[in-house]
Write a protein that holds these residues in place. Structure first.
Motif, PDB file in Angstrom:
ATOM      1  N   SER A  17     100.469  31.681  13.025  1.00 54.12           N
ATOM      2  CA  SER A  17     101.256  30.443  13.847  1.00 54.12           C
ATOM      3  C   SER A  17     100.363  29.666  14.443  1.00 54.12           C
ATOM      4  CB  SER A  17     101.953  31.245  15.128  1.00 54.12           C
ATOM      5  OG  SER A  17     101.158  31.710  15.845  1.00 54.12           O
ATOM      6  N   LYS A  18     101.014  28.514  14.601  1.00 59.39           N
ATOM      7  CA  LYS A  18     100.421  27.202  15.291  1.00 59.39           C
ATOM      8  C   LYS A  18      99.559  27.768  16.368  1.00 59.39           C
ATOM      9  CE  LYS A  18      99.240  22.863  14.904  1.00 59.39           C
ATOM     10  NZ  LYS A  18      98.246  22.393  14.083  1.00 59.39           N
ATOM     11  N   SER A  19     100.231  28.515  17.135  1.00 60.58           N
ATOM     12  CA  SER A  19      99.667  28.657  18.635  1.00 60.58           C
ATOM     13  C   SER A  19      98.415  29.617  18.363  1.00 60.58           C
ATOM     14  CB  SER A  19     100.607  29.352  19.503  1.00 60.58           C
ATOM     15  OG  SER A  19     101.245  30.690  18.908  1.00 60.58           O
ATOM     16  N   ARG A  20      98.511  30.467  17.606  1.00 53.57           N
ATOM     17  CA  ARG A  20      97.275  31.392  17.123  1.00 53.57           C
ATOM     18  C   ARG A  20      96.383  30.541  16.714  1.00 53.57           C
ATOM     19  NH1 ARG A  20      98.690  37.580  15.935  1.00 53.57           N
ATOM     20  NH2 ARG A  20     100.111  37.994  17.606  1.00 53.57           N
ATOM     21  N   GLN A  21      96.422  29.600  15.791  1.00 49.87           N
ATOM     22  CA  GLN A  21      95.402  28.588  15.187  1.00 49.87           C
ATOM     23  C   GLN A  21      94.899  28.111  16.416  1.00 49.87           C
ATOM     24  OE1 GLN A  21      97.477  26.394  12.379  1.00 49.87           O
ATOM     25  NE2 GLN A  21      97.153  28.130  11.005  1.00 49.87           N
ATOM     26  N   LEU A  38      89.909  27.383  19.819  1.00 53.06           N
ATOM     27  CA  LEU A  38      89.344  27.381  21.383  1.00 53.06           C
ATOM     28  C   LEU A  38      88.369  28.502  21.271  1.00 53.06           C
ATOM     29  CD1 LEU A  38      92.451  26.999  23.642  1.00 53.06           C
ATOM     30  CD2 LEU A  38      90.457  25.551  23.456  1.00 53.06           C
ATOM     31  N   TYR A  39      88.569  29.729  20.650  1.00 57.94           N
ATOM     32  CA  TYR A  39      87.775  30.959  20.629  1.00 57.94           C
ATOM     33  C   TYR A  39      86.388  30.332  19.964  1.00 57.94           C
ATOM     34  CZ  TYR A  39      85.863  35.429  20.005  1.00 57.94           C
ATOM     35  OH  TYR A  39      85.090  36.548  19.812  1.00 57.94           O
ATOM     36  N   GLU A  40      86.525  29.618  18.769  1.00 58.32           N
ATOM     37  CA  GLU A  40      85.431  29.122  17.773  1.00 58.32           C
ATOM     38  C   GLU A  40      84.703  28.252  18.793  1.00 58.32           C
ATOM     39  OE1 GLU A  40      87.194  28.109  14.331  1.00 58.32           O
ATOM     40  OE2 GLU A  40      87.511  29.996  13.505  1.00 58.32           O
ATOM     41  N   ASP A  41      85.302  27.597  19.640  1.00 61.04           N
ATOM     42  CA  ASP A  41      84.538  26.430  20.263  1.00 61.04           C
ATOM     43  C   ASP A  41      83.614  27.063  21.468  1.00 61.04           C
ATOM     44  OD1 ASP A  41      85.369  24.434  18.674  1.00 61.04           O
ATOM     45  OD2 ASP A  41      87.187  23.858  20.189  1.00 61.04           O
ATOM     46  N   VAL A  66      92.099  38.505  30.340  1.00 61.95           N
ATOM     47  CA  VAL A  66      90.980  38.749  31.177  1.00 61.95           C
ATOM     48  C   VAL A  66      89.813  37.694  31.613  1.00 61.95           C
ATOM     49  CG1 VAL A  66      89.119  40.477  31.636  1.00 61.95           C
ATOM     50  CG2 VAL A  66      91.155  41.050  29.939  1.00 61.95           C
ATOM     51  N   TYR A  67      89.437  37.219  30.573  1.00 65.14           N
ATOM     52  CA  TYR A  67      88.767  36.018  30.866  1.00 65.14           C
ATOM     53  C   TYR A  67      88.826  34.683  30.641  1.00 65.14           C
ATOM     54  CZ  TYR A  67      85.490  40.088  31.028  1.00 65.14           C
ATOM     55  OH  TYR A  67      84.699  41.307  31.099  1.00 65.14           O
ATOM     56  N   PHE A  68      90.192  34.272  30.473  1.00 62.43           N
ATOM     57  CA  PHE A  68      90.954  33.027  29.948  1.00 62.43           C
ATOM     58  C   PHE A  68      90.246  31.761  30.367  1.00 62.43           C
ATOM     59  CE2 PHE A  68      93.706  29.364  29.449  1.00 62.43           C
ATOM     60  CZ  PHE A  68      94.034  29.449  28.087  1.00 62.43           C
ATOM     61  N   GLY A  69      89.501  30.896  29.595  1.00 66.74           N
ATOM     62  CA  GLY A  69      89.235  29.621  29.984  1.00 66.74           C
ATOM     63  C   GLY A  69      87.874  29.688  30.242  1.00 66.74           C
ATOM     64  N   VAL A 124      86.659  41.558  22.277  1.00 63.25           N
ATOM     65  CA  VAL A 124      87.630  42.296  21.600  1.00 63.25           C
ATOM     66  C   VAL A 124      89.185  42.078  22.173  1.00 63.25           C
ATOM     67  CG1 VAL A 124      88.355  44.654  21.551  1.00 63.25           C
ATOM     68  CG2 VAL A 124      86.084  44.232  21.320  1.00 63.25           C
ATOM     69  N   PHE A 125      89.305  41.462  23.273  1.00 63.91           N
ATOM     70  CA  PHE A 125      90.418  41.024  24.063  1.00 63.91           C
ATOM     71  C   PHE A 125      90.779  39.780  23.349  1.00 63.91           C
ATOM     72  CE2 PHE A 125      88.190  43.195  27.572  1.00 63.91           C
ATOM     73  CZ  PHE A 125      88.960  44.642  27.535  1.00 63.91           C
ATOM     74  N   CYS A 126      89.868  38.913  23.129  1.00 56.19           N
ATOM     75  CA  CYS A 126      90.344  37.408  22.506  1.00 56.19           C
ATOM     76  C   CYS A 126      90.708  37.869  21.161  1.00 56.19           C
ATOM     77  CB  CYS A 126      89.042  36.710  22.344  1.00 56.19           C
ATOM     78  SG  CYS A 126      88.803  35.841  24.252  1.00 56.19           S
ATOM     79  N   LEU A 127      89.951  38.598  20.323  1.00 58.32           N
ATOM     80  CA  LEU A 127      90.201  38.790  18.972  1.00 58.32           C
ATOM     81  C   LEU A 127      91.669  39.606  18.905  1.00 58.32           C
ATOM     82  CD1 LEU A 127      86.748  40.135  17.763  1.00 58.32           C
ATOM     83  CD2 LEU A 127      87.754  37.700  17.534  1.00 58.32           C
ATOM     84  N   ASP A 128      91.832  40.457  19.786  1.00 58.25           N
ATOM     85  CA  ASP A 128      93.260  41.106  19.722  1.00 58.25           C
ATOM     86  C   ASP A 128      94.376  40.090  19.978  1.00 58.25           C
ATOM     87  OD1 ASP A 128      95.023  43.234  19.724  1.00 58.25           O
ATOM     88  OD2 ASP A 128      95.239  43.197  21.659  1.00 58.25           O
ATOM     89  N   VAL A 129      94.157  39.062  21.019  1.00 57.74           N
ATOM     90  CA  VAL A 129      95.173  38.067  21.100  1.00 57.74           C
ATOM     91  C   VAL A 129      95.072  37.426  19.929  1.00 57.74           C
ATOM     92  CG1 VAL A 129      95.602  36.008  22.520  1.00 57.74           C
ATOM     93  CG2 VAL A 129      94.731  37.826  23.644  1.00 57.74           C
ATOM     94  N   ILE A 130      94.162  36.697  19.120  1.00 54.23           N
ATOM     95  CA  ILE A 130      94.481  35.931  18.122  1.00 54.23           C
ATOM     96  C   ILE A 130      94.914  36.711  16.966  1.00 54.23           C
ATOM     97  CG2 ILE A 130      92.999  34.205  16.434  1.00 54.23           C
ATOM     98  CD1 ILE A 130      91.200  34.014  18.699  1.00 54.23           C
ATOM     99  N   TYR A 131      94.316  37.741  16.548  1.00 60.06           N
ATOM    100  CA  TYR A 131      94.601  38.589  15.323  1.00 60.06           C
ATOM    101  C   TYR A 131      95.215  39.792  15.341  1.00 60.06           C
ATOM    102  CZ  TYR A 131      90.897  35.462  13.810  1.00 60.06           C
ATOM    103  OH  TYR A 131      89.993  34.278  13.708  1.00 60.06           O
TER     104      TYR A 131
END
Length: 117
Positions: A71-75, A80-83, A90-93, A103-110
């Motif tokens: 989805s566009k939001s996950r993209q 942001l993650y790649e940047d 847990v650590y947003f921003g 692992v938390f970020c990857l779970d949110v994205i994928y």
């Protein structure tokens, strides 16, 4: 030079030559073994490359077709993650140190999410 000294020198030279000859024979046997092993590995390597090429042509396109589009939001979260920023709750921003994986970020994205109706 007397005969005994000459004979001793000749014997030493003969012994050294024999030793060098044995060393050369041993090196040649090892070299032949390495050449045979190298040829075998090159053939095996080519077979593996052919197998990978076959699998890439046959299997990967099928996998790509079956994967749902993100989805566009996950993209946006992926960007942001790649940047270099965390996108997890847990650590947003915060910036990812040395671009370490989270692992938390990857779970949110994928990660798989249940569809909410």
């Amino acid at each position: 030079m007397d005969k005994r000294t000459l004979f001793d020198k000749f014997h030493r030279v003969d012994t050294n030559i024999s030793s060098v000859g044995e060393d050369l024979k041993e090196i040649q046997e090892k070299m032949n073994h390495l050449i045979e092993e190298n040829a075998t590995l090159q053939i095996e390597n080519q077979h593996l490359r052919d197998r990978i090429e076959y699998m890439t042509k046959e299997i990967v396109p099928n996998l790509e077709e079956s994967e749902p589009e993100m989805s566009k939001s996950r993209q946006n979260l992926q960007k942001l993650y790649e940047d270099g920023f965390h996108v997890c709750n847990v650590y947003f921003g915060t910036r990812r140190i040395h671009d370490e994986s989270c692992v938390f970020c990857l779970d949110v994205i994928y990660g798989e999410r249940e569809q909410q109706s």
